[in-house]
Design a protein around this motif. Structure first.
Motif, mmCIF file in Angstrom:
data_model
loop_
_atom_site.group_PDB
_atom_site.id
_atom_site.type_symbol
_atom_site.label_atom_id
_atom_site.label_comp_id
_atom_site.label_asym_id
_atom_site.label_seq_id
_atom_site.Cartn_x
_atom_site.Cartn_y
_atom_site.Cartn_z
ATOM 1 N N LEU A 63 0.802 -1.225 0.000
ATOM 2 C CA LEU A 63 0.000 0.000 0.000
ATOM 3 C C LEU A 63 0.832 1.271 0.000
ATOM 4 O O LEU A 63 0.314 2.354 -0.283
ATOM 5 C CB LEU A 63 -0.940 -0.005 1.204
ATOM 6 N N PHE A 64 2.104 1.163 0.348
ATOM 7 C CA PHE A 64 2.994 2.322 0.329
ATOM 8 C C PHE A 64 4.271 1.941 -0.409
ATOM 9 O O PHE A 64 4.737 0.803 -0.314
ATOM 10 C CB PHE A 64 3.340 2.776 1.743
ATOM 11 N N HIS A 65 4.829 2.886 -1.155
ATOM 12 C CA HIS A 65 6.121 2.630 -1.790
ATOM 13 C C HIS A 65 7.047 3.806 -1.523
ATOM 14 O O HIS A 65 6.608 4.909 -1.165
ATOM 15 C CB HIS A 65 5.968 2.348 -3.289
ATOM 16 N N PHE A 66 8.350 3.568 -1.697
ATOM 17 C CA PHE A 66 9.361 4.565 -1.364
ATOM 18 C C PHE A 66 10.594 4.347 -2.233
ATOM 19 O O PHE A 66 10.754 3.297 -2.873
ATOM 20 C CB PHE A 66 9.742 4.476 0.117
ATOM 21 N N THR A 67 11.470 5.340 -2.233
ATOM 22 C CA THR A 67 12.759 5.246 -2.926
ATOM 23 C C THR A 67 13.860 5.327 -1.892
ATOM 24 O O THR A 67 13.987 6.330 -1.179
ATOM 25 C CB THR A 67 12.926 6.378 -3.955
ATOM 26 N N ASN A 121 10.295 9.930 2.160
ATOM 27 C CA ASN A 121 8.833 9.937 2.224
ATOM 28 C C ASN A 121 8.297 8.605 1.745
ATOM 29 O O ASN A 121 9.029 7.784 1.170
ATOM 30 C CB ASN A 121 8.246 11.086 1.390
ATOM 31 N N VAL A 122 7.009 8.373 1.998
ATOM 32 C CA VAL A 122 6.315 7.200 1.464
ATOM 33 C C VAL A 122 5.112 7.701 0.667
ATOM 34 O O VAL A 122 4.563 8.763 0.951
ATOM 35 C CB VAL A 122 5.844 6.240 2.584
ATOM 36 N N THR A 123 4.734 6.920 -0.341
ATOM 37 C CA THR A 123 3.633 7.311 -1.219
ATOM 38 C C THR A 123 2.518 6.285 -1.155
ATOM 39 O O THR A 123 2.754 5.082 -1.299
ATOM 40 C CB THR A 123 4.118 7.449 -2.674
ATOM 41 N N LEU A 124 1.324 6.749 -0.912
ATOM 42 C CA LEU A 124 0.153 5.882 -0.898
ATOM 43 C C LEU A 124 -0.194 5.477 -2.328
ATOM 44 O O LEU A 124 -0.119 6.294 -3.243
ATOM 45 C CB LEU A 124 -1.027 6.639 -0.272
ATOM 46 N N VAL A 125 -0.537 4.208 -2.541
ATOM 47 C CA VAL A 125 -0.848 3.748 -3.894
ATOM 48 C C VAL A 125 -2.073 4.466 -4.445
ATOM 49 O O VAL A 125 -2.911 4.978 -3.694
ATOM 50 C CB VAL A 125 -1.079 2.221 -3.938
ATOM 51 N N ASN A 126 -2.192 4.475 -5.757
ATOM 52 C CA ASN A 126 -3.322 5.114 -6.427
ATOM 53 C C ASN A 126 -4.480 4.112 -6.501
ATOM 54 O O ASN A 126 -4.778 3.546 -7.541
ATOM 55 C CB ASN A 126 -2.905 5.567 -7.826
#
Length: 213
Positions: free
Chosen positions: A114-118, A157-162
């Motif tokens: 549900l979250f992705h990051f670099t 940071n983390v990004t919530l999926v679309n």
């Protein structure tokens, strides 16, 4: 020589409280429960502190799908000797429908984190494992951390999926556990490979569990 090891765990609670707004847009709330991060000390005085300096509760509210949230886990060597440091990060996985970033069309259900990051280049990905519930990552810091020093963040940071509106419920609580680990520098005479050093950490952890029985 047996190296001294240390662990501390921060359970970063990510609560997705979702609802359909009047505009038809699903809004997510990302909250971080209070975490007490204490310095744990072994006889060898290896000590590590895990923090997230950029975390801001205000910025984690009313998140739309595909939104970035500031989150930057860092480790501080609060002990008296140099140490190798590691982070174990678990990202929750759900079988949901996403929205295509290019054409905004809904996709078929798929199991996704549900979250992705670099990850920062200062951290090396040592291991990744996947289950139905979570994707788990083991990162090792590429350099020894001296007393008083703080690592670079493993990510900024983390990004919530679309995700598609309605795919996550307002009652669902999501957890993103982060576990910090450290091992004193002189675990072997000429050891510099961070993946091998993590293996030594695991060997000592297993040995310690056996000694406790």
């Amino acid at each position: 020589m047996m190296g001294k090891r240390i662990e501390t765990v921060a359970f970063v609670m990510l609560m997705a409280a979702l609802f359909a707004a009047s505009s038809g847009i699903t809004v997510a709330y990302l909250t971080d429960t209070p975490v007490q991060l204490t310095n744990l000390i072994t006889p060898g005085e290896v000590s590590v502190k895990l923090t997230e300096p950029a975390w801001d509760e205000e910025k984690a509210q009313k998140l739309l799908p595909d939104t970035k949230v500031p989150k930057n886990p860092v480790l501080e060597n609060t002990g008296k000797i140099d140490a190798w440091m590691f982070l174990k990060i678990s990202v929750p996985v759900r079988n949901i429908r996403l929205v295509d970033d290019q054409n905004n069309k809904k996709q078929n259900p798929v199991s996704v984190p549900l979250f992705h990051f670099t990850a920062e280049q200062s951290w090396e990905l040592i291991e990744k494992s996947e289950t139905e519930e979570a994707n788990t990552y083991i990162f090792g810091y590429r350099e020894l951390v001296r007393p008083g020093e703080i690592t670079r963040p493993v990510f900024e940071n983390v990004t919530l999926v679309n995700y598609l509106e309605g795919e996550l419920t307002e009652k669902e609580k999501l957890e993103m556990p982060i576990k910090a680990m450290a091992l004193q520098k002189n675990v072997s005479e000429d050891e510099t490979d961070i993946a091998r050093i993590y293996e030594i950490y695991l060997e000592q952890e297993e040995r310690g569990l056996k000694d406790e029985k």
